[in-house]
Design an enzyme around this catalytic site. Structure first.
Site, PDB file in Angstrom:
ATOM      1  N   GLU A 180     -18.804  30.278   1.232  1.00 38.40           N
ATOM      2  CA  GLU A 180     -17.196  30.277   0.704  1.00 38.40           C
ATOM      3  C   GLU A 180     -17.579  31.228  -0.917  1.00 38.40           C
ATOM      4  O   GLU A 180     -17.980  30.795  -1.607  1.00 38.40           O
ATOM      5  CB  GLU A 180     -16.875  28.838   0.122  1.00 38.40           C
ATOM      6  N   ASP A 239      -8.579  24.068  -9.927  1.00 37.52           N
ATOM      7  CA  ASP A 239     -10.426  24.504 -10.372  1.00 37.52           C
ATOM      8  C   ASP A 239     -10.391  24.192 -11.814  1.00 37.52           C
ATOM      9  O   ASP A 239     -10.320  24.543 -12.583  1.00 37.52           O
ATOM     10  CB  ASP A 239     -10.739  26.244 -10.348  1.00 37.52           C
TER      11      ASP A 239
END
Lengths: 411, 279
Positions: B49, B60
């Site tokens: 990824e 995030d």
């Protein structure tokens, strides 16, 4: 009213991670219900009067009006609202909504600290726990507000990521919310972000425009020719403009021109430097690079130092209904001084951008023009920015003597 | 073989739990990043990824956010990142998924960037701030036409019915199941209820399930086995790369020291081997 719009032309929407979806669905439902509930508005109006001190004055500024070409100039003094700026209108409304939703805790982002201060005060008033996210740089340059928030019992959490200013504080607040949606409401401070925030904040700030309209009609018997307001995210301007969108009134937004035209030197989104983007969960015009990363911005006023703009204002700018101009740091500082000397009113640096633009443009208007400037906040909070610029030596010696006095234990 | 088919084949190869390793492309710089990606492929990852760096990565946690900003400061541009991944494609058959927030895609034009990603031989897209109810840019259709998997993200709060609806419309062979609330990074305690939920998600959607957020060590990967088809590890790998990178900047050159201590790619390789149960 057009308060339940999700889109404004090609802007707006709700680009949120899946994890936040339930929180937004709950918020949207709660806001819809509150909006239709006369008890909600009755309670808010009572607090407007008793707690905020509304209506705020629409002050005729005769000396400035005369100096600038014989105009009738009015200043809407939002700075006289409790906590010193218009931000309390939205913070208190959302805090009431949070309590109605059964939330025990509110969080907020803040740039200049005014929204954080307003949220902290509203939370104290309503007995809610409060945490405010503030970029490390903003904490340093707006430290008096940090103390204020703590006085109201709020926790102020520094944001160390990215540019360490308002953009990053928004991200931090949104992330904190994803961890704790069940008992927490996020009080977003401007008319931007994912739906329903732009519509909700605009409606809670529309009290500014409604008061201007009522007062100006009572005093002058007609609509103003022009209304000026500063534009960071855009909550004071959309609040002031909202009552006049369908009238023959010129609406002008003052953006932060900072110290130059290069990327990173300003926060003027509407002058052609910004592009369509989706960031911070809404679609609007953003100052960004060719890869879509938001650019750093600069303004002497922390409250205008932001790469995006509320979606409704972006749309109103694109359609030409609102005209945007940029005002430099120096012009804003000069406007602080001029307003203080001429009228005994100390405006916030943010609001000084709107005043500076009016001072620039009024001399070219037909005499006897009727003009309103929304002075969104007062300038006490800016003392640490203005004082060293206006009288460096005196300020420096004051700070040194204060430090010495405190270190000697004389407090 | 297009992206969807390559991903499908990688899941179907055997019943073992798979490992998807995440990297921010361009972190700490493009050359090191290229070596880190290659090290992942060589050390036991089943899927890669690869995140395109962005200024405002809203889903995030601090570690990956910082990696995004360092990558941007080192001058990593979106198209150069995709070039790096195209070179990785030439060196490995593992499925490579591009993770990006929506704005970097939008900045290049959705159609153009999807074509570019497909032409680079990459296999899918993971876009955390792309909700299903803002469809106007047609990312799903454009990925579908290019044979790319647009991977649905499922939160702990997503009902199974909604998960079914989200996945029924998707050509992706798998879903990205977020194991807890919040952002990436902080270690997740995999409670029995969370594991059961993954099993139910698999049954209800009929898709393979890749589980991520807070997976940092082999024991967690093993705990997921039987409930999920793949474990996704991100922040722990970024942390390992960061520690080695910082040590390398500080201690350079240190004769006799283990490469893992000062070389980000070697440090990542060691952690990937451990996560994959190879040591």
């Amino acid at each position: 009213m057009r308060h339940d719009e999700r889109y404004y032309g090609r802007f707006g929407g709700r680009y949120i991670p899946e994890v936040l979806r339930p929180a937004f669905e709950e918020l949207e439902e709660a806001w819809k219900a509150a909006r239709e509930d006369s008890d909600f508005w009755k309670e808010l109006e009572g607090l407007h009067r008793d707690f905020i001190g509304r209506p705020t004055p629409l002050y005729p500024a005769p000396r400035l009006g005369k100096e600038l070409g014989g105009h009738r100039l009015y200043l809407k003094l939002e700075g006289l609202a409790n906590t010193g700026a218009h931000k309390i209108n939205n913070a208190l409304g959302q805090a009431l909504l949070a309590r109605r939703m059964g939330k025990k805790r509110v969080i907020a982002e803040t740039g200049a600290g005014q929204h954080g201060l307003a949220t902290a005060a509203a939370a104290a008033k309503l007995g809610l726990e409060c945490e405010v996210f503030m970029g490390e740089i903003d904490m340093a340059r707006q430290h008096p507000n940090v103390f204020g928030m703590r006085m109201f019992g709020a926790k102020v959490s520094p944001v160390l990521e990215g540019t360490r200013t308002l953009t990053d504080a928004v991200n931090a607040a949104m992330k904190s919310w994803t961890e704790r949606v069940s008992d927490t409401h996020y009080i977003l401070g401007s008319a931007l972000g994912p739906h329903p925030y732009p519509a909700m904040v605009r409606e809670l700030q529309s009290v500014i425009g409604k008061e201007i309209r009522k007062e100006i009609l009572a005093r002058e018997g007609r609509m103003p020719d022009a209304i000026y307001a500063c534009v960071g995210g855009g909550s004071n301007s959309i609040g002031a403009f909202s009552a006049f969108l369908d009238e023959q009134v010129e609406l002008i937004g003052a953006e932060a021109g900072g110290r130059g035209h290069k990327p990173g030197e300003h926060a003027a989104r509407m002058g052609g430097a910004a592009n369509v983007g989706i960031a911070q969960s809404y679609k609007s015009l953003f100052l960004q690079d060719a890869d879509g990363s938001l650019l750093p911005t600069h303004s002497v006023s922390a409250g205008l130092d932001y790469a995006g703009i509320g979606p409704e204002l972006a749309h109103l700018g694109e359609t030409g209904r609102v005209r945007f101009e940029s005002v430099s740091d120096e012009e804003a500082l000069a406007a602080v001084k001029r307003t203080a000397r001429a009228e005994g009113i100390l405006p916030a640096l943010e609001s000084a951008h709107a005043l500076a633009l009016a001072y620039r443009e009024l001399p070219a208007m037909p005499p006897d023009s009727l003009v309103v400037v929304n002075v969104s906040g007062r300038g006490d909070k800016d003392l640490f920015i203005t004082a060293p610029r206006f009288d460096r030596e005196d300020w420096l010696s004051f700070l040194k003597s204060e430090v010495a006095r405190i270190e000697r234990g004389e407090v | 073989m297009n992206g969807v088919e390559r991903i499908q084949a990688a899941f179907a190869r055997d019943a073992k739990i798979k490992l998807m390793t995440h990297a921010v492309v361009g972190y700490p710089d493009m050359t090191s990043s290229s070596r880190i990606l290659r090290a992942m492929a060589d050390s036991g990852a089943d899927f890669i990824e690869a995140q395109l760096p962005f200024s405002d990565p809203i889903a995030d946690g601090p570690s990956i956010v910082e990696a995004n900003h360092v990558a941007l400061r080192s001058g990593s541009r979106t198209l150069a990142c995709i070039e790096t991944l195209a070179r990785l494609r030439a060196e490995t058959d593992l499925p490579i998924l591009v993770m990006s927030y929506v704005n970097p895609l939008l900045a290049h034009g959705i159609e153009a960037i999807v074509r570019r990603i497909a032409e680079a031989g990459l296999d899918g897209l993971i876009v955390p701030d792309w909700p299903d109810d803002e469809p106007e840019l047609g990312l799903g259709e454009k990925c579908g036409a290019a044979g790319l998997a647009l991977v649905p993200l499922i939160a702990p709060s997503t009902s199974l019915d909604r998960a079914h609806a989200l996945t029924a419309a998707s050509k992706s062979p798998f879903v990205y199941a977020v194991t807890r609330l919040g952002v990436t990074g902080r270690r997740t305690q995999l409670e029995e209820s969370a594991l059961e939920r993954l099993s139910k998600l698999r049954a209800r959607t009929g898709k393979y399930v890749a589980a991520g957020f807070g997976i940092r060590e082999r024991s967690q990967v093993e705990a997921l086995a039987g409930h999920a088809d793949c474990a996704i590890v991100g922040s722990a790998l970024v942390d390992a790369a960061r520690a080695a990178h910082h040590a390398g900047l500080r201690d350079l050159p240190k004769a006799g020291g283990a490469a893992e201590e000062t070389d980000p790619a070697a440090a990542v390789a060691r952690l990937v081997r451990s996560l994959a149960g190879r040591e």
